[in-house]
Write a protein that holds these residues in place. Structure first.
Motif, PDB file in Angstrom:
ATOM      1  N   GLY A 101      25.567  27.493 -40.509  1.00 27.90           N
ATOM      2  CA  GLY A 101      25.796  27.613 -39.066  1.00 27.90           C
ATOM      3  C   GLY A 101      25.109  26.507 -38.311  1.00 27.90           C
ATOM      4  N   ILE A 102      23.838  26.671 -38.021  1.00 29.96           N
ATOM      5  CA  ILE A 102      23.012  25.630 -37.423  1.00 29.96           C
ATOM      6  C   ILE A 102      21.689  25.604 -38.165  1.00 29.96           C
ATOM      7  CG2 ILE A 102      24.074  25.682 -35.135  1.00 29.96           C
ATOM      8  CD1 ILE A 102      21.835  27.470 -34.186  1.00 29.96           C
ATOM      9  N   ASP A 103      21.056  24.441 -38.201  1.00 28.12           N
ATOM     10  CA  ASP A 103      19.837  24.338 -38.993  1.00 28.12           C
ATOM     11  C   ASP A 103      18.613  24.825 -38.220  1.00 28.12           C
ATOM     12  OD1 ASP A 103      19.009  22.302 -37.287  1.00 28.12           O
ATOM     13  OD2 ASP A 103      19.453  20.691 -38.700  1.00 28.12           O
ATOM     14  N   GLY A 104      17.477  24.845 -38.933  1.00 29.68           N
ATOM     15  CA  GLY A 104      16.265  25.388 -38.338  1.00 29.68           C
ATOM     16  C   GLY A 104      15.783  24.640 -37.115  1.00 29.68           C
ATOM     17  N   VAL A 105      15.958  23.309 -37.104  1.00 27.23           N
ATOM     18  CA  VAL A 105      15.523  22.534 -35.942  1.00 27.23           C
ATOM     19  C   VAL A 105      16.368  22.868 -34.718  1.00 27.23           C
ATOM     20  CG1 VAL A 105      15.221  20.224 -34.994  1.00 27.23           C
ATOM     21  CG2 VAL A 105      14.606  20.679 -37.378  1.00 27.23           C
ATOM     22  N   ALA A 106      17.679  23.044 -34.918  1.00 22.18           N
ATOM     23  CA  ALA A 106      18.549  23.421 -33.798  1.00 22.18           C
ATOM     24  C   ALA A 106      18.166  24.808 -33.274  1.00 22.18           C
ATOM     25  CB  ALA A 106      20.009  23.396 -34.232  1.00 22.18           C
ATOM     26  N   VAL A 107      17.823  25.721 -34.184  1.00 27.21           N
ATOM     27  CA  VAL A 107      17.370  27.048 -33.754  1.00 27.21           C
ATOM     28  C   VAL A 107      16.082  26.914 -32.937  1.00 27.21           C
ATOM     29  CG1 VAL A 107      16.471  29.282 -34.540  1.00 27.21           C
ATOM     30  CG2 VAL A 107      18.442  28.257 -35.696  1.00 27.21           C
ATOM     31  N   ALA A 108      15.153  26.121 -33.435  1.00 29.02           N
ATOM     32  CA  ALA A 108      13.880  25.927 -32.730  1.00 29.02           C
ATOM     33  C   ALA A 108      14.098  25.318 -31.345  1.00 29.02           C
ATOM     34  CB  ALA A 108      12.956  25.039 -33.556  1.00 29.02           C
ATOM     35  N   THR A 109      15.049  24.409 -31.244  1.00 30.34           N
ATOM     36  CA  THR A 109      15.357  23.782 -29.960  1.00 30.34           C
ATOM     37  C   THR A 109      15.831  24.825 -28.949  1.00 30.34           C
ATOM     38  OG1 THR A 109      15.944  21.689 -31.039  1.00 30.34           O
ATOM     39  CG2 THR A 109      16.775  22.044 -28.811  1.00 30.34           C
ATOM     40  N   SER A 110      16.713  25.718 -29.405  1.00 25.78           N
ATOM     41  CA  SER A 110      17.206  26.779 -28.523  1.00 25.78           C
ATOM     42  C   SER A 110      16.092  27.750 -28.145  1.00 25.78           C
ATOM     43  CB  SER A 110      18.358  27.529 -29.198  1.00 25.78           C
ATOM     44  OG  SER A 110      19.476  26.687 -29.378  1.00 25.78           O
ATOM     45  N   LEU A 111      15.252  28.107 -29.117  1.00 31.24           N
ATOM     46  CA  LEU A 111      14.169  29.047 -28.840  1.00 31.24           C
ATOM     47  C   LEU A 111      13.163  28.470 -27.846  1.00 31.24           C
ATOM     48  CD1 LEU A 111      13.418  30.564 -32.374  1.00 31.24           C
ATOM     49  CD2 LEU A 111      14.743  31.558 -30.494  1.00 31.24           C
ATOM     50  N   ARG A 112      12.958  27.183 -27.906  1.00 33.97           N
ATOM     51  CA  ARG A 112      12.010  26.543 -26.988  1.00 33.97           C
ATOM     52  C   ARG A 112      12.442  26.745 -25.539  1.00 33.97           C
ATOM     53  NH1 ARG A 112      10.550  20.064 -27.112  1.00 33.97           N
ATOM     54  NH2 ARG A 112       8.596  20.171 -25.915  1.00 33.97           N
ATOM     55  N   THR A 113      13.755  26.779 -25.316  1.00 28.97           N
ATOM     56  CA  THR A 113      14.280  26.981 -23.964  1.00 28.97           C
ATOM     57  C   THR A 113      14.383  28.459 -23.616  1.00 28.97           C
ATOM     58  OG1 THR A 113      15.559  24.933 -24.127  1.00 28.97           O
ATOM     59  CG2 THR A 113      16.245  26.528 -22.452  1.00 28.97           C
ATOM     60  N   GLU A 114      14.932  29.239 -24.554  1.00 27.66           N
ATOM     61  CA  GLU A 114      15.214  30.646 -24.269  1.00 27.66           C
ATOM     62  C   GLU A 114      13.986  31.549 -24.386  1.00 27.66           C
ATOM     63  OE1 GLU A 114      18.709  32.347 -26.069  1.00 27.66           O
ATOM     64  OE2 GLU A 114      19.531  30.374 -26.490  1.00 27.66           O
ATOM     65  N   LEU A 115      13.125  31.270 -25.365  1.00 25.16           N
ATOM     66  CA  LEU A 115      11.937  32.095 -25.602  1.00 25.16           C
ATOM     67  C   LEU A 115      10.714  31.195 -25.739  1.00 25.16           C
ATOM     68  CD1 LEU A 115      13.381  34.563 -28.292  1.00 25.16           C
ATOM     69  CD2 LEU A 115      13.008  35.045 -25.867  1.00 25.16           C
ATOM     70  N   PRO A 116      10.244  30.615 -24.656  1.00 21.71           N
ATOM     71  CA  PRO A 116       9.138  29.651 -24.746  1.00 21.71           C
ATOM     72  C   PRO A 116       7.852  30.227 -25.316  1.00 21.71           C
ATOM     73  CG  PRO A 116       9.615  30.243 -22.457  1.00 21.71           C
ATOM     74  CD  PRO A 116      10.735  30.798 -23.278  1.00 21.71           C
ATOM     75  N   SER A 117       7.707  31.548 -25.303  1.00 25.50           N
ATOM     76  CA  SER A 117       6.496  32.150 -25.869  1.00 25.50           C
ATOM     77  C   SER A 117       6.557  32.243 -27.389  1.00 25.50           C
ATOM     78  CB  SER A 117       6.285  33.552 -25.287  1.00 25.50           C
ATOM     79  OG  SER A 117       7.347  34.419 -25.662  1.00 25.50           O
ATOM     80  N   CYS A 118       7.730  32.008 -27.963  1.00 23.73           N
ATOM     81  CA  CYS A 118       7.900  32.066 -29.420  1.00 23.73           C
ATOM     82  C   CYS A 118       7.634  30.679 -29.999  1.00 23.73           C
ATOM     83  CB  CYS A 118       9.309  32.537 -29.779  1.00 23.73           C
ATOM     84  SG  CYS A 118       9.651  32.517 -31.563  1.00 23.73           S
ATOM     85  N   ARG A 119       6.689  30.588 -30.908  1.00 19.23           N
ATOM     86  CA  ARG A 119       6.381  29.312 -31.553  1.00 19.23           C
ATOM     87  C   ARG A 119       7.148  29.216 -32.867  1.00 19.23           C
ATOM     88  NH1 ARG A 119       1.206  30.692 -29.102  1.00 19.23           N
ATOM     89  NH2 ARG A 119       0.728  29.092 -27.540  1.00 19.23           N
ATOM     90  N   SER A 120       7.724  28.064 -33.121  1.00 14.17           N
ATOM     91  CA  SER A 120       8.570  27.884 -34.298  1.00 14.17           C
ATOM     92  C   SER A 120       7.880  27.074 -35.381  1.00 14.17           C
ATOM     93  CB  SER A 120       9.880  27.186 -33.910  1.00 14.17           C
ATOM     94  OG  SER A 120      10.635  27.979 -33.021  1.00 14.17           O
ATOM     95  N   MET A 121       8.169  27.441 -36.630  1.00 11.22           N
ATOM     96  CA  MET A 121       7.705  26.715 -37.801  1.00 11.22           C
ATOM     97  C   MET A 121       8.907  26.414 -38.683  1.00 11.22           C
ATOM     98  SD  MET A 121       4.482  29.161 -38.815  1.00 11.22           S
ATOM     99  CE  MET A 121       4.520  28.501 -40.488  1.00 11.22           C
ATOM    100  N   ILE A 122       8.876  25.284 -39.372  1.00 13.63           N
ATOM    101  CA  ILE A 122       9.928  24.938 -40.323  1.00 13.63           C
ATOM    102  C   ILE A 122       9.345  24.928 -41.724  1.00 13.63           C
ATOM    103  CG2 ILE A 122      11.471  23.096 -41.129  1.00 13.63           C
ATOM    104  CD1 ILE A 122      12.528  24.309 -38.616  1.00 13.63           C
ATOM    105  N   VAL A 123      10.016  25.608 -42.650  1.00  8.91           N
ATOM    106  CA  VAL A 123       9.677  25.515 -44.071  1.00  8.91           C
ATOM    107  C   VAL A 123      10.879  24.892 -44.775  1.00  8.91           C
ATOM    108  CG1 VAL A 123       8.043  27.432 -44.090  1.00  8.91           C
ATOM    109  CG2 VAL A 123      10.456  27.894 -44.465  1.00  8.91           C
ATOM    110  N   THR A 124      10.627  24.039 -45.735  1.00 11.64           N
ATOM    111  CA  THR A 124      11.737  23.309 -46.318  1.00 11.64           C
ATOM    112  C   THR A 124      11.480  22.864 -47.746  1.00 11.64           C
ATOM    113  OG1 THR A 124      13.140  21.340 -46.058  1.00 11.64           O
ATOM    114  CG2 THR A 124      10.847  21.131 -45.374  1.00 11.64           C
ATOM    115  N   SER A 125      12.566  22.724 -48.484  1.00 11.14           N
ATOM    116  CA  SER A 125      12.521  22.113 -49.811  1.00 11.14           C
ATOM    117  C   SER A 125      12.849  20.631 -49.718  1.00 11.14           C
ATOM    118  CB  SER A 125      13.538  22.792 -50.746  1.00 11.14           C
ATOM    119  OG  SER A 125      13.248  24.158 -50.884  1.00 11.14           O
TER     120      SER A 125
END
Length: 243
Positions: A101-125
Motif C-alpha cells: 500500500g504505502i511504506d512506513g515513511v509515508a505513514v509517518a509523514t501522514s501521522l506527523r500531520t494528523e497525530l502530532p503527538s504520536c512519535r514514529s519509528m522505522i524498523v527495516t531489513s
C-alpha cells in the motif's frame, strides 16, 4: 526523505544516535529516567505495523511483557497502519519500512500531520542511506534494523517516547558517507517506472510524457549514476536507497 548529510544536519542526528545507543547499552540515566517516567504513569501506547505476521506477532508478545508498554493495535499494510493509528491514537508507532500500500515513511509523514503527538519509528531489513534521510526528513524519531532484540526495541521505544531520537549508528554513518541523490524527482520517478522492465512506450504512457522525453530523462539518470543502461541505473539507485 538538504545538504550532503542527513536532513537537519549530519552533526545533529549522529550524536543523538550515539548518545541513545550509549545510554541503553550502559544503562545510562537518560533511558532509565524515561523508563521510570513511563512506568510511574500510564503505559506507553504502541502501534506495531509489519506485513510479516510472524515477526509482528512475536514482537507484540515480547513487548507485552514490558509493564510500561501497551500494544494497542497491529497492522499489516500502510493504509491499515494509518487506520489503526487514527482509531487508537498510539503514543509511538513502530513501522516497517516496506509495507504493502504505502511504506512506513509515508505513514509517518501522514501521522506527523494528523497525530502530532504520536512519535514514529522505522524498523527495516533494508537500511539504505536514502531511506534514512527520507525518514528523518519526514520527522521519524527512530530508525533501526530488525536485528535488534525485543528488549533493545523496548528501550528505544521509551527513548523515542521521551522526546529523544535514536538512529542506528552504522546506518547513520552510511547515510553521511553516501551523500544525496543526484537524481531529480522526475528522473527518479521514471527509473521507478522502468524497474519492472517496461518498454519506453509503456513508461511514457504511465508518466504522461512523450517517448522521446522519457528517453532523455532515463539517459540523463544513467549518466549521473555512471550506468550503461537504465536497468543498471535502477539497480544502483536502489542499492543506494535513492528509489
Amino acid at each position: 526523505m538538504t545538504g550532503a548529510g542527513i536532513p537537519g544536519g549530519a552533526g545533529g542526528a549522529e550524536p543523538e544516535a550515539g548518545s541513545a545507543d550509549a545510554g541503553a547499552e550502559n544503562a545510562g540515566s537518560e533511558n532509565a529516567g524515561a523508563a521510570d517516567t513511563a512506568s510511574a504513569g500510564a503505559p506507553v501506547r504502541v502501534l506495531l505495523a509489519d506485513d510479516e505476521h510472524l515477526i509482528r506477532g512475536a514482537l507484540a508478545a515480547l513487548l507485552s511483557l514490558e509493564e510500561d508498554l501497551l500494544i494497542v493495535a497491529e497492522a499489516a499494510t500502510g493504509p491499515e497502519a494509518l487506520a489503526m493509528a487514527r482509531a487508537h491514537r498510539p503514543d509511538v508507532a513502530v513501522l516497517d519500512l516496506l509495507m504493502p500500500g504505502i511504506d512506513g515513511v509515508a505513514v509517518a509523514t501522514s501521522l506527523r500531520t494528523e497525530l502530532p503527538s504520536c512519535r514514529s519509528m522505522i524498523v527495516t531489513s533494508y537500511g539504505r542511506p536514502g531511506h534514512l534521510k527520507r525518514a528523518l526528513a519526514a520527522g521519524v524519531r527512530g530508525f533501526l534494523p530488525k536485528t535488534v532484540s525485543a528488549r533493545r526495541l523496548a528501550e528505544i521505544i521509551r527513548t523515542v517516547h521521551a522526546g529523544q531520537r535514536y538512529v542506528d549508528p552504522e546506518l547513520a554513518a552510511d547515510a553521511i558517507s553516501a551523500g544525496d541523490s543526484p537524481l531529480t524527482a522526475r528522473e527518479a520517478q521514471l527509473l521507478e517506472l522502468a524497474a519492472d522492465g517496461a518498454p519506453v512506450a509503456e513508461i511514457a504512457r504511465r508518466a504522461g510524457l512523450s517517448p522521446g522525453t522519457v528517453r532523455n530523462y532515463l539517459s540523463a539518470a544513467a549518466a549521473k549514476l555512471s550506468a550503461e543502461n537504465r536497468h543498471t541505473a535502477v539497480r544502483i539507485a536502489r542499492e543506494r536507497g535513492w528509489l
